[in-house]
Design a protein around this motif. Structure first.
Motif, PDB file in Angstrom:
ATOM      1  N   CYS B  52      10.876   0.289  12.346  1.00  0.00           N
ATOM      2  CA  CYS B  52      11.063   1.739  12.368  1.00  0.00           C
ATOM      3  C   CYS B  52       9.776   2.418  11.903  1.00  0.00           C
ATOM      4  N   ASN B  53       9.833   3.166  10.795  1.00  0.00           N
ATOM      5  CA  ASN B  53       8.655   3.946  10.396  1.00  0.00           C
ATOM      6  C   ASN B  53       7.532   3.062   9.869  1.00  0.00           C
ATOM      7  N   PRO B  54       6.277   3.491  10.120  1.00  0.00           N
ATOM      8  CA  PRO B  54       5.141   2.712   9.619  1.00  0.00           C
ATOM      9  C   PRO B  54       4.781   3.137   8.205  1.00  0.00           C
ATOM     10  N   ARG B 101       3.394   6.980  -1.541  1.00  0.00           N
ATOM     11  CA  ARG B 101       3.839   6.588  -0.206  1.00  0.00           C
ATOM     12  C   ARG B 101       2.632   6.112   0.600  1.00  0.00           C
ATOM     13  N   ALA B 102       2.790   4.936   1.183  1.00  0.00           N
ATOM     14  CA  ALA B 102       1.708   4.377   1.994  1.00  0.00           C
ATOM     15  C   ALA B 102       2.100   4.453   3.461  1.00  0.00           C
ATOM     16  N   GLN B 103       1.179   4.964   4.302  1.00  0.00           N
ATOM     17  CA  GLN B 103       1.319   4.767   5.751  1.00  0.00           C
ATOM     18  C   GLN B 103       0.643   3.429   6.007  1.00  0.00           C
ATOM     19  N   THR B 104       1.336   2.558   6.736  1.00  0.00           N
ATOM     20  CA  THR B 104       0.778   1.209   6.857  1.00  0.00           C
ATOM     21  C   THR B 104       0.409   0.862   8.285  1.00  0.00           C
ATOM     22  N   VAL B 311       1.774   5.979  18.287  1.00  0.00           N
ATOM     23  CA  VAL B 311       1.997   6.943  17.213  1.00  0.00           C
ATOM     24  C   VAL B 311       3.501   7.146  17.054  1.00  0.00           C
ATOM     25  N   TYR B 312       3.934   7.104  15.822  1.00  0.00           N
ATOM     26  CA  TYR B 312       5.359   7.223  15.480  1.00  0.00           C
ATOM     27  C   TYR B 312       5.702   8.704  15.333  1.00  0.00           C
ATOM     28  N   VAL B 313       6.802   9.140  15.938  1.00  0.00           N
ATOM     29  CA  VAL B 313       7.177  10.558  15.913  1.00  0.00           C
ATOM     30  C   VAL B 313       8.265  10.758  14.846  1.00  0.00           C
ATOM     31  N   GLN B 314       7.842  10.926  13.614  1.00  0.00           N
ATOM     32  CA  GLN B 314       8.806  10.989  12.502  1.00  0.00           C
ATOM     33  C   GLN B 314       9.630  12.263  12.548  1.00  0.00           C
TER      34      GLN B 314
END
Lengths: 450, 616
Positions: B52-54, B101-104, B311-314
């Protein structure tokens, strides 16, 4: 629930019209029937019917005429099988009957055990059980009315209302903290403060009824203060004697005070004599003064007694000074003698005489007025319970702390934490917040047979 | 089929079924205790997958990562080694809600974890799909895979995540599939039912991924990483990486129209999905329906890694049909040309009712059988990892005859998480939040090591040499706290009327540590990783003391034990539902009993009065 059979005399000790012995538990009917004899045999006790017969002693000798009522569980006070034996008044017969029941397999009930069983069997809620204590204990109309309101859930509703307000504030703040990237509209500090002030007012209003509630439950505390031999005891006796409804007249909790309770226009009034306070010698003088101050602190009304038959003394002036800010009635005693005392300007006094009863009806009227005013309060509901009042006072200071946190500019996390504390504490009144002492505190207040 | 006639793949102290975030932490914890462990996964490629989210961390979740790290776990280390952006959220909102919070980089994250596991001597990674838990006389014996291979073990930890009997739903298309097109797990659910477990169905979802080149970044708000960022783990060593930005944009009125016009094609609203979804992570169609008066919703575009264009569309999770997804995306500001690489989808899966577990996450029916992660009804990588670690330590404890490892709600977010799950159960994917922690002022990111490292050493999952480092830290903290109380600040330095102390100055709400440093420059000597803790413990001392009082009240309820074997069915004053729940959960204390859903405070009051009766 399986439970043994308990029995106790459920009416007050002393002389009375009837005495009721209550038996509850599995087997109550079997045990009850063993001490009861009906003219027509065999006796088949149908539930919720009243039977006339005789109650028998240890050797099957008739002790008294008796009404026998069987309540079949769960439709009974305790939710168990219950038998009630109504006897002619007086504790002697009831005591004998109880003894016999104990030999037949019943056990003497603990204080409050009947109510406790009712509670355990879901017949009463905790709040209702609390109200039941108040009803049992109420010694005036005002107290009874108020306990009735509580039993109907008025207090719970008010507390729930206040908590709902706090919860709303909490929900808003917490959402901002837990979802920082969800553009939740910020609740401004001003808005939080407004809500908190609103709740604070609600709590304060309820907490302010504590005094009225205490007056309703325990009576208006009227303290008689004055020098030795100024005529305090005689005045107390005449005031108490003049009222027909003397409730109790007994030495007070300390050796130095004497209390009498009278019912004035449906409100209980406790007269407290500080007799003997200043009759000790030198060193003790100071302690005596301290005690007087203490008694005054706990007074709703102070009767300041000055000896009218002689000029005022230093102690009289001191007392007048001490009570200047208090609700008081200044009395010139011994009005049957020539009045020699001269009052300082601005002080008005009522001349009374225990001997001739002069001024007593007027004084009685004034006390009655003050008593009625004290319990009429502002709100519909009065706080009569010590536990409730303690929680309200604590909640009040927690709400104030939260407001300070908002006002000083601390971060919203700390505001949220403060609001949560107030919310949790308030819930202890209704039992929505669990606290270990609630159950203990409540059932500790009962006496045997209730 | 008898045990002797089949191929046996080995005998271990512990078998972990599944190598997601729960499984990896579990296996690693068991191995750290010096025990042997087999990590079984359906696909070695899917080890530590982030479907799911990165990102890792955020409020409450970041705290859990810090706690995992304090207990020697993997997640914080892996996030540090793979982040593309590091940010502290909620700064200025309070000391305990600040969250890292880390974007990974998803691939880097997986690679980091896989490397650690592969290098750990006691861990054997095995590809295989478990279809049966082998039990004997109320005791777990091992597992069997779809090929018939038997693995024996003293303990088994089941961490199947969202794979058990999973279905992926997009519009009217329903396919039996795990996340990201991976194989679902078949057979195990039926086996668990046959063993007597009660299972339920949950749903979660993920948004579409789009190509970087199709995004008009100039019409969006850039979100950069922090410059002086902090890390999750004291064990990670990595040169400062180039940080990637995320981008904030918004849906439009057109987005709402498209969604409303196509609601009938949504599997959720058409009734195709039986499982309950997470309230705290709703799909975009859910948001539009539930918050109808909101004109626009926030969308964050987050890179999936350094060497990918995805690219993740949160904020855009959806299960609407593919064509609707494309038009929806193109209605978002700056995504007019959006090129969709993967569509979003909803996924439905089986979970077990976690109230069937003890506080150690062990089955109440079978000794040695543990469950952790999304199979217990939670959501989120961090919640899964935390449970995995917890179950791993407890499996190790079970295998070596040590007492269970349990942290209280007042000690750790992990304690809150596990207690919530096994006591209350859950009807939706459970997400941890700071508001779930009654004592959050004490459960801070900055004091995680101080709270938990000694417990980790005691449990055998942290090397005892780390205690020396902690002791040194503690001395430093005490030293500086005392220093702040004694350091005089003159009116010239502070601009105030009177001389005061540095501590008193810091306790003014408007004074930050940074500002204090300007007044007292020698504070620059405080090592960075302890500065935050020192500042918080001095500045908020009054609030922290108040919270300690609350903990004391809480402990009284927690320590007031309920005897085992209470016959709840005979207490008629307690509601029928509460009697059943109490009998099922068998709470150990009044505190735990009071948190069971369906058990009201009035029920607790009855229980208290019932149990304290003098004549029993």
């Amino acid at each position: 629930m399986k439970s043994d059979v308990i029995a106790a005399i459920s009416t007050p000790r002393g002389e009375g019209g009837i005495a009721i012995v209550r038996v509850s538990g599995q087997g109550a009917l079997r045990i009850g029937k063993q001490v009861f004899r009906r003219a027509r045999q065999p006796f088949r006790a149908k539930p919720w019917r009243v039977y006339l017969g005789e109650v028998m002693g240890q050797d099957a000798e008739p002790l008294d005429e008796c009404l026998f009522t069987y309540f079949r569980g769960p439709r009974s006070f305790t939710g168990e099988d219950v038998v009630e034996l109504s006897l002619h008044g007086g504790s002697f017969v009831a005591g004998r009957v109880l003894e016999v029941l104990l030999t037949k397999g019943a056990r003497l009930a603990d204080p409050g055990e009947f109510t406790k069983r009712a509670f355990l069997n879901g017949r009463l809620s905790l709040a209702q059980a609390e109200a039941v204590i108040d009803i049992i204990r109420s010694e005036s109309d005002a107290a009874l009315r108020n306990a009735g309101k509580q039993l109907r859930g008025l207090l719970s509703n008010e507390v729930k209302d206040m908590r709902a307000h706090l919860l709303q504030v909490m929900a808003h703040l917490e959402a901002q903290l837990d979802f920082p990237e969800h553009d939740i509209p910020d609740l401004t500090r001003a808005a939080v403060a407004t809500r908190l002030i609103q709740v604070g007012d609600m709590v304060a209003k309820l907490a302010a009824t504590v005094r009225a509630g205490r007056v309703a439950r325990e009576g208006l505390r009227v303290v008689l203060a004055g020098r030795a031999n100024v005529g305090k005891s005689s005045l107390l006796n005449s005031l108490a004697g003049q009222e027909r409804a003397i409730v109790t007249a007994q030495p007070g909790t300390t050796r130095d005070t004497v209390e009498a309770q009278v019912n004035v226009n449906g409100v209980l009034v406790t007269l407290i004599d500080t007799a003997g306070l200043r009759e000790s010698e030198d060193m003790v003088e100071k302690i005596g003064m301290k005690r007087t101050l203490q008694a005054l602190d706990n007074a709703d009304v102070v009767l300041v007694l000055l000896d009218g038959s002689e000029p005022l003394q230093e102690e009289d002036y001191e007392l007048l000074n001490l009570t200047r800010e208090r609700q008081r009635v200044v009395l010139l005693t011994k009005a049957d003698l020539a009045i020699c005392a001269e009052l300082p300007t601005g002080v008005e006094a009522l001349a009374v005489s225990a001997k001739t009863k002069q001024g007593l009806p007027a004084l009685g009227g004034q006390i009655a007025d003050m008593a009625v005013r004290a319990v009429s309060g502002e709100g519909a509901l009065l706080i009569t319970n010590l536990r409730h009042s303690r929680i309200l006072v604590e909640t009040q200071s927690l709400v104030t702390a939260a407001l300070d946190t908002v006002g000083a500019g601390w971060e919203i996390e700390l505001v949220a934490t403060d609001v949560r504390l107030a919310y949790e504490r308030l819930g202890e009144i209704t039992g929505e917040t669990i606290s270990l002492d609630v159950a203990d505190a409540i059932f500790a207040e009962f006496c045997i047979g209730k | 089929m008898s045990v002797e006639s089949v191929y046996c793949g080995g005998d271990f102290d512990c078998i972990v079924v599944g190598a997601g975030h729960a499984g990896c932490e579990a296996a690693h914890a068991v191995a750290r205790m010096g025990l042997s462990v087999a990590l079984l996964t359906q696909s070695v490629e899917a080890i530590a997958l982030m479907p799911c989210n990165p990102s890792v961390g955020g409020p409450a979740k970041g705290h859990v990562v810090a706690e995992i790290d304090a207990l020697g776990g993997l997640m914080g280390y892996a996030a540090d080694m793979s982040f593309v952006q590091m940010r502290t959220l909620n700064t200025g909102k309070g000391p305990a809600v600040q969250a890292l919070r880390a974007q990974t980089d998803k691939r880097l994250y997986q690679q980091t974890v896989r490397e650690v596991l592969e290098k750990t001597p006691n861990i054997r990674i095995v590809q295989g799909s478990v279809v049966e838990i082998v039990v004997e006389a109320g005791q777990v014996k091992g597992v069997r895979t779809h090929t018939g291979t038997l693995y024996l073990a003293k303990t088994v930890i089941v961490t199947t995540g969202t794979y058990m009997e999973s279905k992926v739903i997009i519009g009217s298309s329903t396919v039996a599939s795990g996340p990201n097109g991976l194989l679902p797990s078949y057979g195990l659910a039926a086996n668990l039912r046959a063993l007597g477990f009660s299972l339920g169905r949950l749903k979660t979802g993920t948004p579409p991924r789009i190509h970087r080149r199709s995004i008009a970044f100039d019409r969006m708000e850039e979100q950069r990483g922090d410059e002086g960022y902090i890390r999750f783990s004291r064990r990670s060593v990595r040169l400062d990486p180039v940080q990637l930005s995320s981008w904030l944009t918004y849906t439009t009125a057109a987005t709402q129209e498209i969604i409303r016009a196509n609601l009938h094609r949504s599997p959720l609203y058409a009734g195709l999905i039986a499982g309950r979804g997470p309230r705290y992570c709703p799909s975009i169609e859910d948001k539009v329906v539930r918050f109808a008066d909101k004109e626009r919703h926030q969308i964050f575009l987050e890179p999936e890694g350094y060497d990918t264009a995805e690219v993740y569309v949160q904020g855009f999770s959806t299960s609407l049909p593919e064509d609707v997804q494309v038009s929806m995306l193109r209605s978002v500001i700056g995504l007019e040309q959006a090129e969709m690489i993967r569509p979003g989808y909803a996924i439905e899966y089986d979970f077990i009712d976690p109230t069937q577990l003890t506080l150690a996450l062990e089955s109440k029916m079978y000794e040695g059988l543990f469950f952790a992660g999304q199979i217990n009804g939670s959501s989120g990588y961090e919640e899964a990892a935390g449970q995995g670690l917890w179950a791993g330590i407890n499996a190790g404890a079970r295998a070596t005859g040590r007492p269970p490892f349990i942290l209280l709600r007042s000690e750790a977010y992990l304690g809150v998480l596990i207690d919530d799950l096994v006591t209350k159960g859950t009807g939706e994917p459970y997400r941890l939040m700071t508001s779930r922690a009654e004592h959050r002022l004490l459960l801070r990111f900055d004091n995680a090591e101080a709270r938990l490292l000694p417990k980790g050493v005691e449990a055998g999952v942290v090397a005892s040499r780390e205690l020396a480092r902690l002791r040194q830290d503690e001395e430093t903290v005490i030293h500086w706290k005392e220093y702040l109380e004694q350091r005089k600040v003159s009116p010239q330095e502070s601009g105030l009327e009177h001389t005061t102390t540095a501590a008193a100055l810091l306790r003014r709400p408007e004074i930050t540590w940074g500002e204090l440093m300007r007044v007292a420059p020698e504070l620059a000597e405080v090592v960075v990783h302890l500065a935050q803790r020192i500042a918080i413990e001095v500045k908020y001392a009054g609030y922290i003391a108040r919270q300690c009082d609350v903990v004391e009240r809480f402990q009284r309820l927690e320590s007031k034990a309920i005897p085992q074997g209470v016959v709840y069915s005979e207490i008629s004053g307690i509601s029928l539902e509460a009697r059943e729940k109490l009998a099922h959960v068998q709470p150990r204390s009044y505190g735990q009993a009071s948190r069971i859903s369906g058990v009201s405070p009035a029920d607790i009051a009855v229980l208290m009065v019932y149990l304290e009766k003098p004549h029993g």
